[in-house]
Design an enzyme around this catalytic site. Structure first.
Site, mmCIF file in Angstrom:
data_model
loop_
_atom_site.group_PDB
_atom_site.id
_atom_site.type_symbol
_atom_site.label_atom_id
_atom_site.label_comp_id
_atom_site.label_asym_id
_atom_site.label_seq_id
_atom_site.Cartn_x
_atom_site.Cartn_y
_atom_site.Cartn_z
ATOM 1 N N ASP A 115 0.829 -1.211 0.000
ATOM 2 C CA ASP A 115 0.000 0.000 0.000
ATOM 3 C C ASP A 115 0.860 1.257 0.000
ATOM 4 O O ASP A 115 0.629 2.187 -0.771
ATOM 5 C CB ASP A 115 -0.923 0.009 1.222
ATOM 6 C CG ASP A 115 -1.859 -1.186 1.238
ATOM 7 O OD1 ASP A 115 -2.322 -1.591 0.162
ATOM 8 O OD2 ASP A 115 -2.120 -1.727 2.339
ATOM 9 N N ASP A 117 2.156 -2.029 4.598
ATOM 10 C CA ASP A 117 0.822 -2.527 4.263
ATOM 11 C C ASP A 117 -0.128 -2.283 5.425
ATOM 12 O O ASP A 117 0.216 -2.520 6.589
ATOM 13 C CB ASP A 117 0.867 -4.019 3.930
ATOM 14 C CG ASP A 117 1.303 -4.264 2.505
ATOM 15 O OD1 ASP A 117 0.577 -3.858 1.591
ATOM 16 O OD2 ASP A 117 2.386 -4.850 2.300
ATOM 17 N N ILE A 118 -1.332 -1.811 5.087
ATOM 18 C CA ILE A 118 -2.357 -1.520 6.082
ATOM 19 C C ILE A 118 -3.408 -2.622 6.020
ATOM 20 O O ILE A 118 -4.016 -2.851 4.971
ATOM 21 C CB ILE A 118 -3.021 -0.149 5.822
ATOM 22 C CG1 ILE A 118 -1.964 0.930 5.536
ATOM 23 C CG2 ILE A 118 -3.902 0.231 7.001
ATOM 24 C CD1 ILE A 118 -0.987 1.173 6.644
ATOM 25 N N LYS A 119 -3.630 -3.312 7.130
ATOM 26 C CA LYS A 119 -4.531 -4.463 7.168
ATOM 27 C C LYS A 119 -5.620 -4.237 8.219
ATOM 28 O O LYS A 119 -5.576 -4.779 9.322
ATOM 29 C CB LYS A 119 -3.734 -5.732 7.505
ATOM 30 C CG LYS A 119 -2.617 -6.056 6.524
ATOM 31 C CD LYS A 119 -3.164 -6.566 5.204
ATOM 32 C CE LYS A 119 -2.068 -7.026 4.278
ATOM 33 N NZ LYS A 119 -2.589 -7.599 3.020
#
Length: 293
Positions: free
Chosen positions: A114, A139-141
């Site tokens: 991301d 990364d954004i989860k």
């Protein structure tokens, strides 16, 4: 353009690749450095993160008739997908934060994590020796309470591999990894190399950090509806050289990578894998941290 710098990149890549296999501790040190860096970011920006994340719930009247599509298997219909909230709250803030401490480039890639930030300064040079730069992949989860497990699901283009470049014309290729669980096993075709060489010959090893915002579902607690942020978990996934070459964490730590949640009909090259937070903590305490809001 595709091949203009290939000969230089081929030579520089293999030289740097050999260096980091031999000096793998430098990759570990730079991952620790980046983990501390983003920990500082969250500590300094907790108020603005909370405000901007929670604003999405206050804005409900403006999007209630056009909600995001349901995701996952058999959704219950009592929550909204909150993935884009996390991405748009965190990624711009990280960029502005990094810009205060580093020279930063927003170099493009056709696929990948991301947030993608090439950062450079003397502190990085002192750790890595052969370069002053790293490519920080974030990364954004975002997940709700039902999906708040002690792992994270990663796609093939969010984890790096061993990155062999044996013949100049062929480009970089990763050996297939194996995601191995207690009852199932499947191949995992990671698509990110462990390092890049830019057109100006700059070597940039990659660092993978995952931010997992965990939102509350107030309706489940009998309160007013809304999905405010409750916690952010942060973890550093080792570079592909560390995973597969030296010290070969995948071999030494069984279960670090285990099967994802995709069905058998999906293209096997795109099947995801889970990364165990428990196993990351066993590698080093600093590889995982929680922040409460």
């Amino acid at each position: 353009m595709f091949n203009q710098y290939r000969q230089m990149q081929f030579a520089q890549y293999n030289k740097a690749h050999d260096f980091f296999i031999e000096n793998h501790e430098k990759l570990i040190q730079i991952e620790h450095f980046c983990m501390d860096l983003l920990s500082k970011f969250i500590d300094e920006h907790q108020d603005s993160i909370k405000h901007d994340y929670n604003e999405a719930s206050f804005l409900y009247p403006f999007w209630q008739n056009y909600p995001p599509d349901e995701r996952g298997r058999k959704p219950k219909g009592d929550q909204y997908p909150w993935i884009e909230i996390g991405e748009h709250v965190f990624c711009p803030k990280i960029s502005r934060f990094l810009d205060k401490h580093f020279n930063i480039k927003d170099t493009g890639l056709p696929t990948g994590p991301d947030g993608r930030y090439i950062i450079s300064n003397d502190a990085i040079q002192s750790i890595l020796e052969i370069t002053c730069s790293v490519w920080l992949f974030v990364d954004i989860k975002s997940v709700g309470p039902r999906d708040d497990q002690d792992h994270v699901v990663m796609s093939h283009n969010q984890i790096s591999g061993n990155g062999k470049w044996d013949r100049m014309a062929c480009g970089v290729l990763n050996d297939t990894m194996v995601a191995k669980g207690q009852r199932a096993t499947h191949p995992f075709y990671c698509a990110i190399p462990p390092l890049f060489v830019l057109s100006d010959a700059t070597v940039v090893p990659v660092v993978h950090i995952v931010l997992k915002p965990v939102y509350k579902m107030l309706g489940l607690a009998g309160e007013r509806q809304g999905q405010p942020i409750g916690r952010v978990s942060m973890a550093t996934i080792p570079n592909g050289i560390l995973l597969t070459e030296n010290p070969n964490y995948l071999k030494k730590t069984p279960g670090l990578l285990f099967p994802g949640k995709d069905d058998k009909e999906k293209d096997p090259r795109k099947i995801r894998a889970r990364v165990s937070f428990e196993k990351l903590r066993k590698l080093a305490d600093w590889r995982y941290k929680d922040f409460y809001f």
